[in-house]
Design an enzyme around this catalytic site. Structure first.
Site, PDB file in Angstrom:
ATOM      1  CG  HIS A  70      40.864  42.583  38.061  1.00 47.72           C
ATOM      2  ND1 HIS A  70      41.296  44.073  37.168  1.00 47.72           N
ATOM      3  CD2 HIS A  70      41.350  42.417  39.147  1.00 47.72           C
ATOM      4  CE1 HIS A  70      42.013  44.109  38.347  1.00 47.72           C
ATOM      5  NE2 HIS A  70      42.033  43.510  38.992  1.00 47.72           N
ATOM      6  CB  CYS A  84      43.123  45.468  35.114  1.00 45.48           C
ATOM      7  SG  CYS A  84      41.311  44.154  34.408  1.00 45.48           S
ATOM      8  CG  HIS A 102      45.104  44.695  41.024  1.00 45.55           C
ATOM      9  ND1 HIS A 102      43.635  44.477  41.571  1.00 45.55           N
ATOM     10  CD2 HIS A 102      45.319  44.435  42.619  1.00 45.55           C
ATOM     11  CE1 HIS A 102      42.532  44.670  42.677  1.00 45.55           C
ATOM     12  NE2 HIS A 102      44.263  45.101  43.968  1.00 45.55           N
TER      13      HIS A 102
END
Length: 209
Positions: free
Chosen positions: A158, A107, A170
């Site tokens: 994240h 990510c 993402h």
């Protein structure tokens, strides 16, 4: 050729159906025994279409085509267009911890690449450092290009890039690079904070914004 009695054919079909059902049940059972995905698949909770509270054994995934068709054009339009172009380039890239290329990306590596290629803006490599970039903003202030951070269960935070109208881009641990809705119950539950790392002065220096 010898013909089997009708009851024999029917019995064979029933047995075959039972075998197939047993195999499918075995696959489902192997997932339910674990309850959640392994630690590195830290987005496991629910899938779009499931009612809140229902469990699933996969990460929450929004169909990228449905997402794109639902997204309206918010200001600043050119930022969003730049992000959509990057999504088309990266869509489907698999997730890989530590990865930074289209062979596999995590990510924070994905976010860093997008900012560099679309906006000529260098970000740190890790989510731990990226969360200190720019300035903290309220969720209600989100604009295309802002960073959105989440704290799901497991050892990792994240990060994604807000696209506008409640969507963010993402690198998902199970589906790779996708566009997801922040209204998904999973992302709402683990939302952490948002930051603006693209300021007007920086965008103006790029010429096209």
């Amino acid at each position: 050729m010898v013909s089997l009695p009708h009851w024999s054919v029917t019995a064979a079909r029933v047995v075959g159906a039972c075998v197939i059902f047993s195999l499918l049940a075995g696959c489902a059972g192997s997932q339910s025994r674990h309850g959640v995905e392994p630690p590195d698949d830290y987005f496991a909770m629910s899938l779009p279409g499931l009612k809140n509270g229902q469990n699933a054994q996969m990460s929450p995934v929004d169909n990228p085509l449905n997402s794109l068709s639902s997204v309206q054009t918010p200001p600043p339009m050119m930022i969003k267009n730049a992000l959509l172009a990057q999504h088309e380039r990266w869509s489907g890239t698999p997730y890989r911890i530590g990865g930074t290329t289209q062979r596999g990306v995590d990510c924070s590596g994905f976010v860093r690449n997008i900012y560099r290629d679309a906006f000529n803006r260098d970000l740190p490599r890790s989510t731990t450092d990226q969360v200190h970039e720019g300035r903290l903003i309220d969720r209600q202030e989100l604009q295309a290009g802002d960073l959105v951070f989440f704290r799901p269960p497991g050892p990792y935070n994240h990060v994604g890039i807000y696209m506008g109208d409640g969507y963010f881009m993402h690198a998902s641990s199970s589906q790779g690079v996708i566009i997801s809705s922040m209204q998904n119950s999973y992302w709402q539950r683990y939302y952490w904070q948002s930051r603006r790392a693209l300021e007007p002065t920086h965008l103006a220096s790029l010429g096209g914004f």
